[in-house]
Scaffold this motif. Sequence first.
Motif, PDB file in Angstrom:
ATOM      1  N   ALA A   1       0.812  -1.222   0.000  1.00  0.00           N
ATOM      2  CA  ALA A   1       0.000   0.000   0.000  1.00  0.00           C
ATOM      3  C   ALA A   1       0.838   1.262   0.000  1.00  0.00           C
ATOM      4  O   ALA A   1       0.293   2.358   0.129  1.00  0.00           O
ATOM      5  CB  ALA A   1      -0.938  -0.002   1.209  1.00  0.00           C
ATOM      6  N   HIS A   2       2.166   1.153  -0.137  1.00  0.00           N
ATOM      7  CA  HIS A   2       3.035   2.317  -0.067  1.00  0.00           C
ATOM      8  C   HIS A   2       3.711   2.594  -1.408  1.00  0.00           C
ATOM      9  O   HIS A   2       4.127   1.671  -2.115  1.00  0.00           O
ATOM     10  CB  HIS A   2       4.116   2.123   1.004  1.00  0.00           C
ATOM     11  N   ILE A   3       3.821   3.881  -1.725  1.00  0.00           N
ATOM     12  CA  ILE A   3       4.542   4.336  -2.913  1.00  0.00           C
ATOM     13  C   ILE A   3       5.807   5.041  -2.439  1.00  0.00           C
ATOM     14  O   ILE A   3       5.754   5.908  -1.562  1.00  0.00           O
ATOM     15  CB  ILE A   3       3.689   5.296  -3.752  1.00  0.00           C
ATOM     16  N   PHE A   4       6.946   4.671  -3.000  1.00  0.00           N
ATOM     17  CA  PHE A   4       8.245   5.151  -2.530  1.00  0.00           C
ATOM     18  C   PHE A   4       8.853   6.120  -3.544  1.00  0.00           C
ATOM     19  O   PHE A   4       8.701   5.958  -4.758  1.00  0.00           O
ATOM     20  CB  PHE A   4       9.189   3.963  -2.315  1.00  0.00           C
ATOM     21  N   TYR A   5       9.575   7.122  -2.998  1.00  0.00           N
ATOM     22  CA  TYR A   5      10.134   8.201  -3.815  1.00  0.00           C
ATOM     23  C   TYR A   5      11.580   8.500  -3.429  1.00  0.00           C
ATOM     24  O   TYR A   5      11.976   8.338  -2.272  1.00  0.00           O
ATOM     25  CB  TYR A   5       9.324   9.491  -3.623  1.00  0.00           C
ATOM     26  N   ARG A   6      12.329   8.974  -4.430  1.00  0.00           N
ATOM     27  CA  ARG A   6      13.678   9.489  -4.200  1.00  0.00           C
ATOM     28  C   ARG A   6      13.725  10.934  -4.683  1.00  0.00           C
ATOM     29  O   ARG A   6      12.916  11.340  -5.534  1.00  0.00           O
ATOM     30  CB  ARG A   6      14.727   8.658  -4.950  1.00  0.00           C
ATOM     31  N   PRO A   7      14.680  11.728  -4.182  1.00  0.00           N
ATOM     32  CA  PRO A   7      14.804  13.109  -4.676  1.00  0.00           C
ATOM     33  C   PRO A   7      15.160  13.130  -6.159  1.00  0.00           C
ATOM     34  O   PRO A   7      15.867  12.253  -6.651  1.00  0.00           O
ATOM     35  CB  PRO A   7      15.945  13.689  -3.827  1.00  0.00           C
ATOM     36  N   LEU A   8      14.668  14.121  -6.855  1.00  0.00           N
ATOM     37  CA  LEU A   8      15.061  14.309  -8.243  1.00  0.00           C
ATOM     38  C   LEU A   8      16.488  14.831  -8.294  1.00  0.00           C
ATOM     39  O   LEU A   8      16.986  15.429  -7.337  1.00  0.00           O
ATOM     40  CB  LEU A   8      14.119  15.296  -8.929  1.00  0.00           C
ATOM     41  N   THR A   9      17.161  14.627  -9.414  1.00  0.00           N
ATOM     42  CA  THR A   9      18.534  15.093  -9.577  1.00  0.00           C
ATOM     43  C   THR A   9      18.615  16.600  -9.352  1.00  0.00           C
ATOM     44  O   THR A   9      17.854  17.369  -9.939  1.00  0.00           O
ATOM     45  CB  THR A   9      19.049  14.768 -10.987  1.00  0.00           C
ATOM     46  N   GLY A  10      19.509  16.986  -8.465  1.00  0.00           N
ATOM     47  CA  GLY A  10      19.712  18.403  -8.196  1.00  0.00           C
ATOM     48  C   GLY A  10      18.777  18.995  -7.167  1.00  0.00           C
ATOM     49  O   GLY A  10      18.896  20.177  -6.842  1.00  0.00           O
ATOM     50  N   SER A  11      17.843  18.204  -6.661  1.00  0.00           N
ATOM     51  CA  SER A  11      16.907  18.720  -5.660  1.00  0.00           C
ATOM     52  C   SER A  11      17.218  18.129  -4.295  1.00  0.00           C
ATOM     53  O   SER A  11      17.831  17.069  -4.186  1.00  0.00           O
ATOM     54  CB  SER A  11      15.464  18.402  -6.052  1.00  0.00           C
ATOM     55  N   GLY A  12      16.798  18.812  -3.253  1.00  0.00           N
ATOM     56  CA  GLY A  12      17.027  18.333  -1.907  1.00  0.00           C
ATOM     57  C   GLY A  12      15.931  17.388  -1.452  1.00  0.00           C
ATOM     58  O   GLY A  12      14.877  17.276  -2.080  1.00  0.00           O
ATOM     59  N   PRO A  13      16.147  16.711  -0.339  1.00  0.00           N
ATOM     60  CA  PRO A  13      15.151  15.768   0.161  1.00  0.00           C
ATOM     61  C   PRO A  13      13.979  16.487   0.826  1.00  0.00           C
ATOM     62  O   PRO A  13      14.107  17.623   1.279  1.00  0.00           O
ATOM     63  CB  PRO A  13      15.937  14.950   1.192  1.00  0.00           C
ATOM     64  N   VAL A  14      12.851  15.824   0.864  1.00  0.00           N
ATOM     65  CA  VAL A  14      11.684  16.334   1.585  1.00  0.00           C
ATOM     66  C   VAL A  14      11.725  15.786   3.004  1.00  0.00           C
ATOM     67  O   VAL A  14      11.899  14.594   3.212  1.00  0.00           O
ATOM     68  CB  VAL A  14      10.375  15.889   0.892  1.00  0.00           C
ATOM     69  N   GLY A  15      11.591  16.693   3.965  1.00  0.00           N
ATOM     70  CA  GLY A  15      11.576  16.258   5.355  1.00  0.00           C
ATOM     71  C   GLY A  15      12.910  16.364   6.059  1.00  0.00           C
ATOM     72  O   GLY A  15      12.998  16.122   7.252  1.00  0.00           O
ATOM     73  N   GLY A  16      13.950  16.713   5.348  1.00  0.00           N
ATOM     74  CA  GLY A  16      15.257  16.863   5.966  1.00  0.00           C
ATOM     75  C   GLY A  16      15.612  18.327   6.123  1.00  0.00           C
ATOM     76  O   GLY A  16      14.967  19.211   5.585  1.00  0.00           O
ATOM     77  N   ALA A  17      16.638  18.588   6.886  1.00  0.00           N
ATOM     78  CA  ALA A  17      17.121  19.961   7.056  1.00  0.00           C
ATOM     79  C   ALA A  17      18.539  19.894   7.588  1.00  0.00           C
ATOM     80  O   ALA A  17      18.877  19.021   8.372  1.00  0.00           O
ATOM     81  CB  ALA A  17      16.228  20.744   8.023  1.00  0.00           C
ATOM     82  N   MET A  18      19.384  20.808   7.131  1.00  0.00           N
ATOM     83  CA  MET A  18      20.748  20.874   7.628  1.00  0.00           C
ATOM     84  C   MET A  18      20.709  21.587   8.978  1.00  0.00           C
ATOM     85  O   MET A  18      20.525  22.787   9.048  1.00  0.00           O
ATOM     86  CB  MET A  18      21.628  21.634   6.649  1.00  0.00           C
ATOM     87  N   ARG A  19      20.815  20.826  10.064  1.00  0.00           N
ATOM     88  CA  ARG A  19      20.693  21.420  11.388  1.00  0.00           C
ATOM     89  C   ARG A  19      21.340  20.500  12.407  1.00  0.00           C
ATOM     90  O   ARG A  19      21.781  19.410  12.098  1.00  0.00           O
ATOM     91  CB  ARG A  19      19.220  21.654  11.746  1.00  0.00           C
ATOM     92  N   ASP A  20      21.375  20.968  13.649  1.00  0.00           N
ATOM     93  CA  ASP A  20      21.866  20.157  14.738  1.00  0.00           C
ATOM     94  C   ASP A  20      20.774  19.173  15.130  1.00  0.00           C
ATOM     95  O   ASP A  20      19.688  19.576  15.548  1.00  0.00           O
ATOM     96  CB  ASP A  20      22.212  21.064  15.931  1.00  0.00           C
TER      97      ASP A  20
END
Length: 225
Positions: free
Chosen positions: A157-176
């Motif tokens: 029931a799940h559809i899986f995704y990867r980031p497109l070339t040159g784009s950042g991930p969804v749900g991530g952030a550069m942080r502590d």
Amino acid sequence: MDTRGRDRGIMLRAAALALLALRPLPALAQDGAADEDSRRCLALAVAYEAGHEPLAGQQAVAEVVLNRVAHPAFPKTICGVVFQGSRRSTGCQFTFTCDGALRRRLAASTLMAARAVADGVLDGAVPRRVPGALNYHADYVHPGWADTLGRVTKLGAHIFYRPLTGSGPVGGAMRDWSGEEPDPAILARVFGGAADAPRAAAAVPVPPVRAPADGFAPWGLSLRR
């Protein structure tokens, strides 16, 4: 690029992904309590997110967690990835960590099956199911971020995704990412733990029941700052 060149490029990329999918995930080398916590956190993600999914779908959810651990925009431990945002008002990445689901104990058989999946993935005994995937969602919804990513496959029931070339991930952030780890007593509460675990767990509140900040955040919506 002419049509033949474009088609050849697509075929080469597809072949490369097929070869990558045949390679098992690398085993995660950790020792002692940290290793046990990692396995428990991964088993929780498998059980709560995909406990009723086919085996391949359960393995794919575990792979997404490890893919996030390997990505610089996400926490660097399995427990950190699974419990990302669970203590913040901005919402969690895996809904079960902040919507009250941890208040109920799962069936022992469900936990045992999920633990077997987690162990297999962490020990490098499982082929890649969703190479590069960092996000997924159930097939009965269509979150807005899905259109910004590249679809990998659908399993159960799940559809899986990867980031497109040159784009950042969804749900991530550069942080502590410090402070994203779960309290050990929460793991003890779910898994039973040692003899004194019930007393320790009783002193630690389960994450409060609250709606995700973005309205729908089980599978990687961007976290608000």
